[in-house]
Design an enzyme around this catalytic site. Structure first.
Site, PDB file in Angstrom:
ATOM      1  N   HIS A  71       0.816  -1.218   0.000  1.00 34.14           N
ATOM      2  CA  HIS A  71       0.000   0.000   0.000  1.00 34.14           C
ATOM      3  C   HIS A  71       0.851   1.270   0.000  1.00 34.14           C
ATOM      4  O   HIS A  71       0.331   2.372  -0.212  1.00 34.14           O
ATOM      5  CB  HIS A  71      -0.937   0.000   1.216  1.00 34.14           C
ATOM      6  N   ASP A  96      -2.199   1.999  -4.824  1.00 31.99           N
ATOM      7  CA  ASP A  96      -3.479   2.372  -4.227  1.00 31.99           C
ATOM      8  C   ASP A  96      -4.535   1.325  -4.534  1.00 31.99           C
ATOM      9  O   ASP A  96      -4.456   0.610  -5.551  1.00 31.99           O
ATOM     10  CB  ASP A  96      -3.940   3.737  -4.750  1.00 31.99           C
TER      11      ASP A  96
END
Length: 427
Positions: free
Chosen positions: A399, A403
């Site tokens: 992450h 995204d």
């Protein structure tokens, strides 16, 4: 009778120590030249160590799972005829006693020896083998600081130097720290004793490496997993027709080459998934070639050989190469080149794949793809209930660099290709 000391050889590529993962001999065994003695595992490969002479095993260096320095005695053999000159070694030992070295810690957790505060003196004039110099350099040790009684510095001298440094550090810590509390009574140490019915298995070799890498991945990478359901009815029909019409000399296609082909086409538009995050250096490396790690289960544990330049291979080339890599992984015959250079990874348990997986990323990669098993389901189509074949497809992402929106959009494109097989082959 004589003595022959077989030392752990210089394996090359900067390796200064190896884990002895298994022994094929024991004390007192009579061995012949080229007979396997032990298996040694480095960060790069597992090698089989064979005896260079006929003889009887008199000493064995360590237990399975211990680390051994390059150049240290692996075994000592008693041989016919003249052996090595032990008198010189005994004289040297008398002049400069060297305690038995403790096994070296694993590289990922070892504390490097203290760096001398005084200006480093040149060690160019100190005599030592290339392996000793390489090991000293890797541990930031100036050979000019290492006491030695012989004409040149040996691995045993390095071991003694490291041990003395650790003892000095321990003494300093003891002198500066408050007195330790009294040792707990034996009852408080009950956890060290075997419980009834308990069996303890030492974590060594590949299992230890896997454990370390998974721990590092979970500690460093903020994972998230996205799952897409894909209707693979048309894909499975296409695969069945292709296998019916294929030549006898071609392997039967599994669904894996089709998935990889679709993935390779999709990642051309999504290069951020085919990347490595060098977090400590602060940059992400993206790649044109898709060097796909294929997670393969073996008796020794999970091994990840690499399908090189997957985007350039036909389905049949993929099928042949995947079969070769899988067989080499199971028989422990993978080359170092087969294990290097992955830019992303695919992990699949095939028919055992379950409904959903949340695979762990192979650091420093930023994504790992996980197709699950194909299952039959009923669906409503034009007012009719029909049978369809569906597969859940997981992707875990880092992450920090990917995204959730990008993961969802990329997986939508992959799903479109897999649900319409013709699109897999459209440029």
């Amino acid at each position: 009778m004589g003595i022959y000391r077989f030392k752990l050889p210089d394996i090359g590529e900067g390796v200064v120590e190896a884990e002895i993962t298994s022994w094929h001999v024991k004390l007192g065994d009579t061995v012949e030249e080229d007979q396997p003695l032990a298996d040694a595992m480095t960060d790069k490969a597992t090698i089989e160590l064979t005896s260079p002479v006929d003889g009887v095993i008199k000493t064995i260096a360590c237990e399975e799972g211990d680390m051994l320095a390059v150049g240290a005695d692996l075994v000592v053999l008693e041989i016919e005829g003249d052996g090595e000159d032990d008198d010189a070694e005994e004289t040297e030992a008398a002049e400069a006693p060297t305690p038995k070295p403790a096994p070296l810690e694993n590289k990922s957790t070892a504390t490097p020896p203290p760096v001398p505060t005084a200006p480093r003196r040149t060690s160019d004039k100190v005599q030592a083998s290339p392996a000793v110099r390489k090991r000293a350099d890797a541990m930031n040790i100036d050979l000019a600081d290492v006491p030695h009684a012989g004409a040149r510095i040996e691995h045993s001298d390095l071991d003694a130097f490291l041990l003395s440094e650790r003892e000095d550090a321990k003494l300093t810590s003891t002198q500066s720290a408050p007195a330790a509390p009294p040792e707990k009574p034996a009852a408080a140490k009950a956890e060290s004793h075997l419980a009834e019915g308990e069996t303890r298995i030492k974590v060594i070799g590949l299992r230890r490496v896997i454990a370390q890498r998974m721990q590092e991945a979970k500690r460093h990478i903020p994972h998230f997993t996205y799952v897409e359901e894909i209707d693979v009815t048309a894909l499975e029909a296409f695969r069945a027709r292709t296998n019916e019409k294929s030549a006898d000399n071609k392997p039967k296609l599994t669904v894996l080459p089709l998935i990889i082909r679709a993935l390779a086409e999709t990642l051309k538009d999504w290069p951020q998934f085919n990347a490595l995050y060098q977090d400590e250096a602060g940059y992400v490396s993206r790649f044109e070639d898709i060097n796909l790690g294929i997670a393969t289960q073996t008796d020794q544990g999970l091994i990840v050989p690499v399908l090189k330049r997957a985007q350039t291979l036909s389905m049949w080339q993929m099928a042949n190469e995947i079969a070769r890599l899988a067989e080499a992984a199971r028989t422990n015959t993978l080359s170092t080149e087969d294990l290097k250079g992955a830019t992303t990874t695919l992990t699949s348990l095939g028919p055992l794949g379950g409904i959903v997986t949340t695979p762990v990323i192979n650091r420093p990669e930023v994504a790992i793809f996980g197709p699950n098993k194909i299952r039959k389901t009923l669906a409503l189509e034009d007012g009719e209930i029909v049978e369809r074949k569906v597969m859940n497809f997981s992707i875990s992402c880092d992450h920090r660099v990917i995204d959730g929106y990008d993961a969802a959009a990329m997986m939508a494109e992959l799903r479109a290709r897999l649900e319409d097989p013709a699109r897999i082959f459209l440029l």
